[in-house]
Every structure is written in structure tokens, then in C-alpha cells.
Design a protein around this motif. Structure first.
Motif, PDB file in Angstrom:
ATOM      1  N   TYR A  90      91.186  27.917  33.053  1.00  0.00           N
ATOM      2  CA  TYR A  90      90.260  27.080  32.429  1.00  0.00           C
ATOM      3  C   TYR A  90      90.090  26.784  31.050  1.00  0.00           C
ATOM      4  O   TYR A  90      90.521  27.889  30.421  1.00  0.00           O
ATOM      5  N   SER A  91      89.706  26.033  30.759  1.00  0.00           N
ATOM      6  CA  SER A  91      89.141  25.769  29.258  1.00  0.00           C
ATOM      7  C   SER A  91      88.020  26.310  29.225  1.00  0.00           C
ATOM      8  O   SER A  91      87.204  26.576  30.163  1.00  0.00           O
ATOM      9  N   GLU A  94      85.306  23.799  30.955  1.00  0.00           N
ATOM     10  CA  GLU A  94      85.451  23.838  32.106  1.00  0.00           C
ATOM     11  C   GLU A  94      85.054  24.927  33.037  1.00  0.00           C
ATOM     12  O   GLU A  94      84.207  24.953  34.071  1.00  0.00           O
ATOM     13  N   TYR A  97      81.121  24.795  33.117  1.00  0.00           N
ATOM     14  CA  TYR A  97      80.961  23.920  34.100  1.00  0.00           C
ATOM     15  C   TYR A  97      81.056  24.507  35.681  1.00  0.00           C
ATOM     16  O   TYR A  97      80.028  24.524  36.538  1.00  0.00           O
ATOM     17  N   GLU A  98      81.857  25.322  35.747  1.00  0.00           N
ATOM     18  CA  GLU A  98      82.201  26.089  37.150  1.00  0.00           C
ATOM     19  C   GLU A  98      81.039  26.831  37.392  1.00  0.00           C
ATOM     20  O   GLU A  98      80.663  27.049  38.427  1.00  0.00           O
ATOM     21  N   SER A 165      89.054  20.390  24.226  1.00  0.00           N
ATOM     22  CA  SER A 165      88.577  21.856  25.001  1.00  0.00           C
ATOM     23  C   SER A 165      89.563  22.694  24.739  1.00  0.00           C
ATOM     24  O   SER A 165      89.099  24.011  24.944  1.00  0.00           O
ATOM     25  N   ASP A 169      94.298  20.697  27.328  1.00  0.00           N
ATOM     26  CA  ASP A 169      93.222  19.892  27.703  1.00  0.00           C
ATOM     27  C   ASP A 169      92.620  18.965  26.562  1.00  0.00           C
ATOM     28  O   ASP A 169      91.733  19.618  25.767  1.00  0.00           O
ATOM     29  N   LEU A 176      82.951  17.335  29.973  1.00  0.00           N
ATOM     30  CA  LEU A 176      83.295  18.052  31.102  1.00  0.00           C
ATOM     31  C   LEU A 176      81.790  18.650  31.867  1.00  0.00           C
ATOM     32  O   LEU A 176      82.082  19.182  32.828  1.00  0.00           O
TER      33      LEU A 176
END
Length: 450
Positions: A90-91, A94, A97-98, A165, A169, A176
Motif C-alpha cells: 500500500y501507499s 491507499e 482509504y482501506e 502517493s 504510485d 485515493l
């Protein structure tokens, strides 16, 4: 969950690591150099790597998530090992957001003001004991970390940075987050090493509004013509709420906000901060705080770290430091301080530290940025110019760019500090603006010198 950070020492990365540790996850990390305050904060929680460097043997299939920081490179051995094993990488945005995809995401975007607005909102929510998850770009009074994550909170408040990011990315971070509620504060060209034209930079904010979920809410600064155009053209938000600078006045070095309940003294000052306050009020109302409760809480807001932060006051002379570095931020901050203290001599010290500010062409954007100052000091390091592989700049180019009649340029940290030690600052405000530290300036000593 077991999470490994590649480049754990960064300001944002180490705060996320601390937040996950606090949440109960198993956290490990690596970096090739870690500085204060990240170092002590990680060490206090047992998260500081035993030795500096990158070690591919730290990466194994037991890891649930790898979070990759911007400081790492594409050929990082830990990243390559994680890719070989097929681990989830993941960035930073990211991963946030997750963690928040089932929450109401509130994202504060804009070239300037986003840290202050996010901080104002958090202060108001904290004042009224309203718990939310969050990520903010500055350390705040009353908060242990700049990131807070839970399983239970309904809202996730995110400062929406337009920078990239991760090394693998190249999307701007705020693309995102997919906000349910968003704010755009203002747009002024920045990060020219990534967005080489103003049109390209503006496009990122247009894409941001299109990344919002259907039926979302957009709050925007209608006094910024570029923001107004983007907001009015946005198709995803179904509700749009413009805001503008509220009525206020300055009396004896104190700012008063005109409210329905009467004139209210506030701790922050400057037109740009009053505009930020108006945007924060709209967002707080969408998060369940009514207007009267907002005013009660915001009256005690002292500001985010390094955002017009008072260093000290000695015999009528004051010193402030501010994160301002882009032309629009420099102009807004300098104007705000002069408006707050019109009877005092304003000495504005600006460090050219970022890639954009040291670029000989972009330098022209600083024209009139320091006009509100009685004396203007510009500091830059020729070594920083070389490290960024830019064309050399000189004092004449800086003088030509700023067009200030009373300007001095320093390139030597010792000479700049000598100026601060020996200058007689009588009935003055000394303002330090930078995202750096003027080649090693200790701000704790500044009060002593004054």
C-alpha cells in the motif's frame, strides 16, 4: 494484523505506525535515517529499527500489509522482496482509504490552508468530545499523534495532500480517498517538479472532485476564482456550499470575529485564517456541530504547530514562525501579521527551501509577496540548489523577483544568525517563514537573542 513500513521514519509514516501500534496491530519498519522527533517517538513505543538500512530478510509471507513511503526508491531491496512474495503493498493514502472505506470520509484539500482547517475541525470536535478517526499534517495540542484509527468511529477526517502517493504510485494522494464530504480552500501553483504547468496542477483538483462518491457534499472557497470554477463544474457532489471570509476587526493587537452572539475574541489572526475558519464551520456543521457550539470551541483554538506559531515576546517585540513557503502563503502570512500589528515594524524572514522556490523561473511568482513587510530577509542555501540539480540563482535574481525596496539576501547560516543576534529589534515583529530551518537555526534561541 502484521504491518511492515518501508521508510518508517517520515513525519506521516511514523505517525501512522504509532496509530496502528496503538490500535493493537503488530508493527515493524525500516529506514536508512531517522531524525527527531520521529526517532524518540518510535523508540518510546519499541518501534525504532535496531539498525538503519534496508534488509530484504525482514520481509516474509507472514506480513499482512507493506506500507511504502515516498522516501524509499523503486529499487529498494525490501520493496523488491515484497513484490517477489506477492505481498499486499500500500501507499500511505491507499492504506488510509482501506482503513476508512466503511466510514464517512471528510477530505480537506487545497494548495494552502488545509492543515489549519483540518486542525480547526479536530479542535472543535475534541472540545465537544466527538470522537473521529483522523490524519492531519501537524502536531496539535491535546493530541498524541497526527493519525488516529479505530474500528468504531463513524467519521474519518483526512488532510488531502496533492503530492504523489509513493515511488510506485504517481497519483496525487487526495485522489485515493473518495470523499463523502470535501472542502477546497484555495489553489496556487505548487510542486512544479511534479506538475510542470499551472493547467496540469489545476487538473488534479478537478480530478479530485470527480473522485468524490455520488451524492457527496462539496464545501468551497468562493473567493478563489479557480476553486469557484472547479466547484461549479463538479458533477459528483449533489450539494455545494460556498464560504467566504466572515466579518472581523482588529483592535489593540487582538482579532475579533463578528458573530450572531456578538463580537468574539479569537486566538488566530489574518484574513486567510478567518477564511479557513469559515470553511471549518461548514464542515463541522455537516459533522453534527451546530453554529453556536462551533463558535464556543473555536475561540480557544491557538493554531497548528508551525502555522503562525508564536515563538516569544520580549519588551514589545514579538517573534512568529510559519510553514509558509509558496508565494500565495508567504503573501497571506506577511499581510496577516502586518494587519494584526500595524504599529510595529515587520521584519519578514523567508527561506527558499523547496524545489519550486529555488527554481529560477518559478522565482518570479514571488513578486510582491513580501510587500507588507518593512524589512525583508531572504535566505537560501546554494548547496540545496545543487542537491536539487537546479540552475544556480543569485542575490540579483532574488531582488528582481521580489521587488522589495528593503531586502537583504543571506546564503550563510552563521551570517544570518549573526544578523538576528546583533540587530536592534525595537517595537517589531520578526516573522520566520520556511518549511526548513535556515541551515540549523535553533528557534529556542531566538527569544534569547531578541
Amino acid at each position: 494484523m502484521r504491518v511492515h513500513f518501508i521508510a518508517i521514519g517520515g513525519s506521516a509514516m511514523h505517525n501512522l505506525a504509532l496509530a496502528l501500534h496503538e490500535k493493537g496491530d503488530q508493527v515493524t519498519g525500516s529506514d536508512d535515517a531517522i531524525f527527531e522527533p520521529s526517532k524518540s517517538r518510535l523508540e518510546n513505543k519499541g518501534l525504532l529499527p535496531e539498525e538503519m538500512g534496508w534488509f530484504s530478510n525482514k520481509i516474509n509471507s507472514d506480513i499482512d500489509a507493506v506500507i511504502l513511503g515516498m522516501h524509499a526508491k523503486e529499487d529498494n531491496p525490501e520493496l523488491q522482496r515484497a513484490q517477489e512474495l506477492g505481498l499486499k503493498i500500500y501507499s500511505y493514502p491507499e492504506f488510509l482509504y482501506e482503513q476508512s472505506k466503511d466510514k464517512t470520509r471528510v477530505v480537506i484539500g487545497g494548495s494552502h490552508g488545509k492543515t489549519t482547517i483540518t486542525s480547526m475541525i479536530l479542535h472543535v470536535l475534541h472540545y465537544h468530545d466527538k470522537e473521529v478517526d483522523f490524519m492531519v499534517g501537524a502536531q496539535l495540542e491535546g493530541f498524541d499523534t497526527m493519525v488516529h484509527l479505530t474500528e468504531d468511529n463513524d467519521f474519518m477526517l483526512l488532510e488531502g495532500d496533492e503530492y504523489l502517493s509513493s515511488p510506485i504510485d504517481r497519483r496525487p494522494k487526495f485522489h485515493l480517498y473518495q470523499p463523502n464530504i470535501a472542502l477546497l480552500s484555495g489553489i496556487a501553483w505548487d510542486h512544479i517538479n511534479v506538475f510542470p504547468t499551472f493547467e496540469n496542477y489545476i487538473e488534479q483538483f478537478q480530478l479530485f472532485t470527480e473522485s468524490m462518491v455520488n451524492g457527496s457534499i462539496l464545501v468551497y472557497n468562493e473567493e478563489d476564482p479557480v476553486v469557484k470554477q472547479i466547484a461549479e463544474g463538479a458533477t459528483k457532489p449533489t450539494r455545494k456550499h460556498p464560504y467566504f471570509t466572515p466579518e472581523y476587526f482588529v483592535e489593540n493587537g487582538e482579532t475579533f470575529l463578528v458573530t450572531p452572539e456578538g463580537d468574539m475574541p479569537i486566538e488566530v489572526f489574518g484574513k486567510h485564517n478567518l477564511s479557513n475558519l469559515a470553511g471549518a464551520k461548514w464542515i463541522c456543521q455537516h459533522m453534527g456541530i451546530d453554529e453556536e457550539d462551533f463558535y464556543e470551541a473555536i475561540s480557544t483554538f491557538k493554531g497548528a504547530s508551525k502555522r503562525l506559531e508564536k515563538i516569544g515576546e520580549v519588551r514589545g517585540t514579538l517573534a512568529y514562525k510559519d510553514f509558509a513557503h509558496s508565494p500565495s502563503k508567504v503573501k497571506a502570512t506577511t499581510t496577516a501579521v502586518k494587519e494584526q500589528f500595524p504599529e510595529k515594524q515587520l521584519v519578514a524572514c523567508l527561506e527558499l527551501h523547496t524545489y519550486s522556490s529555488l527554481d529560477e523561473e518559478f522565482l518570479q511568482q514571488y513578486k510582491n509577496a513580501l510587500d507588507a513587510a518593512d524589512k525583508a530577509i531572504v535566505f537560501y542555501s546554494p548547496e540545496a540548489v545543487q542537491l536539487k540539480r537546479l540552475n544556480e540563482i543569485n542575490s540579483d535574481q532574488i531582488a528582481e523577483a521580489f521587488q522589495h525596496k528593503n531586502l537583504k539576501v543571506y546564503t550563510n547560516p552563521q551570517l544570518f544568525q549573526e544578523y538576528l543576534k546583533t540587530e536592534a529589534f525595537v517595537n517589531s515583529v520578526v516573522l520566520f517563514m520556511s518549511s526548513g530551518n535556515y541551515g540549523g537555526l535553533d528557534f529556542d534561541q531566538v527569544k534569547e537573542w531578541l
